[in-house]
Design a protein around this motif. Sequence first.
Motif, mmCIF file in Angstrom:
data_model
loop_
_atom_site.group_PDB
_atom_site.id
_atom_site.type_symbol
_atom_site.label_atom_id
_atom_site.label_comp_id
_atom_site.label_asym_id
_atom_site.label_seq_id
_atom_site.Cartn_x
_atom_site.Cartn_y
_atom_site.Cartn_z
ATOM 1 N N MET A 1 0.851 -1.175 0.000
ATOM 2 C CA MET A 1 0.000 0.000 0.000
ATOM 3 C C MET A 1 0.894 1.235 0.000
ATOM 4 S SD MET A 1 -2.641 1.455 2.914
ATOM 5 C CE MET A 1 -3.288 -0.129 3.267
ATOM 6 N N GLN A 2 0.599 2.137 -0.879
ATOM 7 C CA GLN A 2 1.341 3.381 -0.990
ATOM 8 C C GLN A 2 0.523 4.495 -0.345
ATOM 9 O OE1 GLN A 2 4.405 3.594 -2.323
ATOM 10 N NE2 GLN A 2 4.580 5.766 -1.896
ATOM 11 N N LEU A 3 1.016 5.029 0.782
ATOM 12 C CA LEU A 3 0.312 6.110 1.468
ATOM 13 C C LEU A 3 0.835 7.459 1.001
ATOM 14 C CD1 LEU A 3 0.340 4.653 5.079
ATOM 15 C CD2 LEU A 3 -1.553 4.637 3.455
ATOM 16 N N SER A 4 -0.061 8.422 0.942
ATOM 17 C CA SER A 4 0.343 9.771 0.555
ATOM 18 C C SER A 4 1.012 10.474 1.730
ATOM 19 C CB SER A 4 -0.877 10.584 0.101
ATOM 20 O OG SER A 4 -1.662 10.949 1.225
ATOM 21 N N PHE A 5 1.672 11.555 1.442
ATOM 22 C CA PHE A 5 2.287 12.390 2.472
ATOM 23 C C PHE A 5 1.238 12.796 3.500
ATOM 24 C CE2 PHE A 5 2.847 16.742 4.009
ATOM 25 C CZ PHE A 5 4.044 16.621 4.679
ATOM 26 N N TRP A 6 0.045 13.198 3.023
ATOM 27 C CA TRP A 6 -1.003 13.683 3.914
ATOM 28 C C TRP A 6 -1.592 12.568 4.779
ATOM 29 C CZ3 TRP A 6 -0.334 18.496 4.376
ATOM 30 C CH2 TRP A 6 0.115 19.239 3.302
ATOM 31 N N GLU A 7 -1.719 11.373 4.237
ATOM 32 C CA GLU A 7 -2.202 10.236 5.029
ATOM 33 C C GLU A 7 -1.224 9.912 6.155
ATOM 34 O OE1 GLU A 7 -4.760 7.676 1.794
ATOM 35 O OE2 GLU A 7 -2.579 7.665 1.641
#
Length: 126
Positions: A1-7
């Motif tokens: 899973m690739q999480l965003s900076f904001w997540e």
Amino acid sequence: MQLSFWEIKNWFTNVDFTIVGSGIVGIHCALNLRGRFPESKILILEKGILPQGASTKNAGFACFGSLSEIIDDLKTHTEQEVINLVSKRKLGLELLRKRVGDATLNLKSYGGYELFLKDDIETYEE
């Protein structure tokens, strides 16, 4: 899973408490922490999209241990340790009833029963 900076920034940064598992124990732990530390950031992690542990696999019953389980505990614990363990389990069930409510739990108190296989005479007699 690739999480965003904001997540990552919003969900996984500056966490005060991390709880692994969202079953009965995990959720109660989170609720107790929230009561003691109302301003804390509590993260609950779960392996799947639904709880995966015993909380969802116990056929809808809750107990403090069958008689054979308690007898088995006596083989590795002192009598006082087993009494304390059963007491803690009973208090935990009482807390669950108080917190969630008997109606929400659809509680039906039928007492305790234990079944033994025909070949398990030794455990039955014990």
